[in-house]
Write an enzyme that holds these catalytic residues in place. Structure first.
Site, PDB file in Angstrom:
ATOM      1  N   GLU A 127      -3.823   1.156  -7.637  1.00  0.00           N
ATOM      2  CA  GLU A 127      -4.098   2.269  -6.839  1.00  0.00           C
ATOM      3  C   GLU A 127      -3.228   3.675  -7.071  1.00  0.00           C
ATOM      4  O   GLU A 127      -2.160   3.826  -6.648  1.00  0.00           O
ATOM      5  CB  GLU A 127      -4.128   2.134  -5.237  1.00  0.00           C
ATOM      6  CG  GLU A 127      -4.706   1.064  -4.731  1.00  0.00           C
ATOM      7  CD  GLU A 127      -5.257   1.408  -3.344  1.00  0.00           C
ATOM      8  OE1 GLU A 127      -6.527   1.360  -3.094  1.00  0.00           O
ATOM      9  OE2 GLU A 127      -4.409   1.593  -2.555  1.00  0.00           O
ATOM     10  N   HIS A 154       0.633  -1.154   0.200  1.00  0.00           N
ATOM     11  CA  HIS A 154      -0.029  -0.014   0.040  1.00  0.00           C
ATOM     12  C   HIS A 154       0.816   1.232   0.019  1.00  0.00           C
ATOM     13  O   HIS A 154       1.988   1.169   0.616  1.00  0.00           O
ATOM     14  CB  HIS A 154      -1.048   0.002   1.210  1.00  0.00           C
ATOM     15  CG  HIS A 154      -1.994   1.028   1.202  1.00  0.00           C
ATOM     16  ND1 HIS A 154      -1.707   2.431   1.339  1.00  0.00           N
ATOM     17  CD2 HIS A 154      -3.225   0.849   0.733  1.00  0.00           C
ATOM     18  CE1 HIS A 154      -2.919   3.199   1.009  1.00  0.00           C
ATOM     19  NE2 HIS A 154      -3.818   2.352   0.664  1.00  0.00           N
TER      20      HIS A 154
HETATM   21  P1  PGA Z   1      -9.426   6.080  -0.302  1.00  0.00           P
HETATM   22  O1  PGA Z   1      -8.416   4.969  -0.296  1.00  0.00           O
HETATM   23  O2  PGA Z   1     -10.783   5.349  -0.973  1.00  0.00           O
HETATM   24  O3  PGA Z   1      -9.831   6.561   1.059  1.00  0.00           O
HETATM   25  O4  PGA Z   1      -9.145   7.028  -1.481  1.00  0.00           O
HETATM   26  C1  PGA Z   1      -8.279   3.893  -0.882  1.00  0.00           C
HETATM   27  C2  PGA Z   1      -7.005   3.322  -0.389  1.00  0.00           C
HETATM   28  O5  PGA Z   1      -5.934   3.730   0.168  1.00  0.00           O
HETATM   29  O6  PGA Z   1      -6.651   1.991  -0.424  1.00  0.00           O
END
Ligand code: PGA
Length: 251
Positions: free
Chosen positions: A167, A97
């Site tokens: 992401e 992440h």
């Molecule tokens: P968010 O975060 O939906 O708050 O943008 C997504 C994530 O970090 O997995």
């Protein structure tokens, strides 16, 4: 391509108390659609994982961990090992992440973690995404490089046991998600990269999620035009109504 959608709720550190976690899981359970079309995974902060798993029993929603250490079990103070993930009752684990990478986690670390999780029969959810976009499309080189390094330790027959979450870091915690076309182009590119490493048929089996500002209002469009197999949801997953809204948009 497998059909059941995967909706992963990363509670990050939004929920920190026992009461808060139990309240959220019970509220979600009450409000879940009867015939669920998606697989739901709740990912609380580490101290709450076992609690959520055992209070809830994992009947309709599975539980995941937000990170794992790359160290083996034993003398590793303060870490959650792969054995610890299994012991907590979690069957999924997020790795790579951006909020871990910003503290120094590298692709090499991620590759090791994926290996340990697969050996422990836990499904890794591997986050990949560029920090920012540039006009020349250099971010594609970054994605290609990240995919190759993160998946360096897995065998072709294990690819379908790994989940990729695209992401883009610039879309996490933002005011809006990118256009579906932007998401779909990136996912196609990632799948092509996996195909060149492992072959087309294997790449088609891989579950690919999108994460970054997913909400009840954009989930339906992102799902259909973004060609995703599900979502990794941050903020909105820590709010029962928002998370249920996303689940319903995916029904
Ligand atoms: P968010 O975060 O939906 O708050 O943008 C997504 C994530 O970090 O997995």
């Amino acid at each position: 391509m497998s059909q059941q959608l995967l909706l992963v709720g990363n509670w990050k550190s939004y929920i920190t108390s026992t009461e808060g976690a139990i309240h959220l899981v019970k509220t979600l359970d009450k409000k879940l659609p009867k015939k669920l079309k998606s697989k739901i995974v709740l990912v609380p902060a580490a101290p709450l994982v076992a609690l959520v798993r055992y209070v809830y029993g994992g009947k309709r929603m599975s539980v995941g961990m937000q990170d794992v250490t790359q160290h083996e079990e034993g003398a590793s103070t303060g870490s959650v090992t792969a054995a610890g993930v299994v012991g907590s009752g979690a069957t999924y684990c997020i790795v790579g992440h951006s909020e871990r990478r910003k503290d120094g986690e590298t692709n090499v670390d991620v590759a090791r973690k994926i290996r340990l999780l697969l050996d422990a029969k836990v499904t890794p959810i591997v986050c990949i995404g560029e920090l920012e976009r540039d006009r020349d499309g250099n971010f594609y080189n970054i994605l290609e490089h990240d995919v190759a390094e993160c998946l360096a330790r897995i065998l072709p027959q294990e690819v379908s046991k790994v989940v990729i979450a695209y992401e883009p870091v610039w879309a996490i915690g933002a005011s809006a998600a990118p256009a579906s076309r932007v998401v779909s182009e990136a996912l196609v590119f990632i799948r092509k990269t996996i195909a060149s490493q492992f072959g087309r048929e294997i790449a088609l089996k891989m579950k690919m999620l999108y994460g970054g500002s997913v909400s009840p209002s954009n989930a339906h469009e992102l799902l259909h035009l973004g060609h995703v197999n599900g979502f990794l949801i941050g903020r909105a997953s820590a709010d029962a109504d928002q998370f249920i809204g996303i689940i319903k948009a995916c029904q």
